[in-house]
Motif scaffolding. Sequence first.
Motif, mmCIF file in Angstrom:
data_model
loop_
_atom_site.group_PDB
_atom_site.id
_atom_site.type_symbol
_atom_site.label_atom_id
_atom_site.label_comp_id
_atom_site.label_asym_id
_atom_site.label_seq_id
_atom_site.Cartn_x
_atom_site.Cartn_y
_atom_site.Cartn_z
ATOM 1 N N THR A 252 -15.040 89.839 -47.970
ATOM 2 C CA THR A 252 -13.634 89.506 -47.723
ATOM 3 C C THR A 252 -13.569 88.013 -47.397
ATOM 4 O OG1 THR A 252 -13.842 89.994 -45.364
ATOM 5 C CG2 THR A 252 -13.129 91.804 -46.797
ATOM 6 N N PHE A 253 -12.364 87.476 -47.424
ATOM 7 C CA PHE A 253 -12.161 86.050 -47.197
ATOM 8 C C PHE A 253 -10.703 85.856 -46.784
ATOM 9 C CE2 PHE A 253 -10.113 86.404 -51.194
ATOM 10 C CZ PHE A 253 -10.927 87.236 -51.942
ATOM 11 N N ASP A 254 -10.396 84.602 -46.390
ATOM 12 C CA ASP A 254 -9.047 84.263 -45.990
ATOM 13 C C ASP A 254 -8.139 84.226 -47.233
ATOM 14 O OD1 ASP A 254 -7.742 82.308 -43.438
ATOM 15 O OD2 ASP A 254 -6.742 82.581 -45.388
ATOM 16 N N CYS A 255 -7.059 84.972 -47.188
ATOM 17 C CA CYS A 255 -6.194 85.106 -48.374
ATOM 18 C C CYS A 255 -5.695 83.758 -48.898
ATOM 19 C CB CYS A 255 -4.981 85.983 -48.062
ATOM 20 S SG CYS A 255 -5.422 87.677 -47.653
ATOM 21 N N SER A 256 -5.622 82.768 -48.009
ATOM 22 C CA SER A 256 -5.050 81.480 -48.436
ATOM 23 C C SER A 256 -6.090 80.591 -49.112
ATOM 24 C CB SER A 256 -4.481 80.750 -47.219
ATOM 25 O OG SER A 256 -5.497 80.640 -46.232
#
Length: 327
Positions: A252-256
Motif C-alpha cells: 500500500t502507499f499514500d494515495c496522493s
Amino acid sequence: QTGSAPNHPSDSEDDEYITNVSIGTPAQVLPLDFDTGSSDLWVFSSETPSSSARGHTIYTPSKSSTSKKVSGASWSITYGDNSSSSGDVYTDTVSIGGFSVTGQAVESATKVSSQFVQDTSNSGLVGLALDSGNTVKPTKQKTWFSNASSHLASPVFTADLNHQADGSYNFGFIDTSLASGPITYVPISTGNGFWEFTSSSYAIGGGSSKKHSTDGIADTGTTLLLLDDTIVDAYYNQVQSAQYDDSQEGYTFDCSEDLPSFSFAVGSSTITVPGSLINFAPVDGNTCFGGLQSDDGIGISIFGDVAIKAALVVFDLGNKRLGWAQK
Ligand SMILES: CC(C)C[C@H](NC(=O)C[C@H](O)[C@H](CC1CCCCC1)NC(=O)CC[C@H](O)[C@H](Cc1ccccc1)NC(=O)OC(C)(C)C)C(=O)O
C-alpha cells in the motif's frame, strides 16, 4: 461470422468485468464474468439453493425449449482465490454479442461458495481458457469460444477492458482501431491449459529495461497484475510512501503519490501500464492498494485486468499465440 459484446466493470474498483449472455429459447439473459483463466461456463440456476441465489439472475433450463440435460455429467471447480462451485450439466444455445452456439455445455450450479453468493455482480462465469482445463466429468466439455471458433470468420477473440468504462469482447475479428500501437504476437505454451506466454524483461517508469524471464498467463478473471517478488519489490522501492501491509496482504502507499509506470516485454515490443492503473483502490483514509502485487510464488505469474486494461489483447487459437497492442 463474428460477435461483439460490450463489457463493463463490476464496481468502482474494476474488480471484475461483466458481459450479458443469452442462454436458451426464449433467451434468458445473465450477467457473466468472462474468464480467460478458466475453462468452464457455469451459471447460477433454478438448481442453486435459493438462499445462495438471492440477488443473482438465474438460468432455468426447464423454461428453455432447447435445453437438454447431459445425463451423468457433473463439474466441480476451485479457483485461485479459493472460491468454488459445482453442479450438473445441460446443453443449450448460448449467444454472445449476436453469435450463437448451439449445444453449448451450460454448467448449472447446485453449490456455490460464499464468495459467489456475496458477489451479486455476476451470475456465473464464461471460461475462455483452453478446453483441457474444463472440469466436467466423465466427458470434458468445450468452451464457448472453442465451439464457436470453426464458425467464426477467424479463430480469434479480443479483450478490450477499460478503467471505469465500457469495453468489448470481439469474436472472429480484430478491431485494430481499439489500439494506439501495433499488435505484437508471442507464442503460447498450451501444456497448462492457459493463454501462457513468456515475457523477457521489464522496466519501471523511464528506467532501463531489466532482464527477467516471466512465465505468465493472460487472465481476464484475475483483477490484479501478479508478478515475481523481485519485480514487485523493485517497483515499490521506487514508491517513496510504499510499505508491505500484512493486514491487506499487499503493498500500500499514500494515495496522493504519483506512481511510476510499469512496462513488460512482449516479444521485441513492450506494453506500458500507466502508474494511474497501478493506483488500484483506496483501502482506508489516504492509503491506497497497489494493482501490481506478488504472485506469491504460485509458480506462474498472472497478467490480470490491471495489465490487460493497458492493451488490446488478441487470443489467437488458430495460431496458438497471444497478441498485445498498447492502447
Ligand atoms: C480451475 C482451473 C482450470 C483454472 C483456475 N483459474 C483461476 O483460478 C484463475 C481465474 O481467472 C479466477 C477466476 C475468478 C474466480 C472468482 C470469481 C471471479 C473469477 N481468478 C482468480 O481466482 C483470482 C481471483 C480474482 O483476482 C478476484 C476475483 C474477484 C473479484 C471481486 C469479487 C470476487 C472475486 N479478485 C480479487 O481477489 O481482487 C482483489 C485482490 C482486488 C480483491 C485455476 O488456476 O485453478
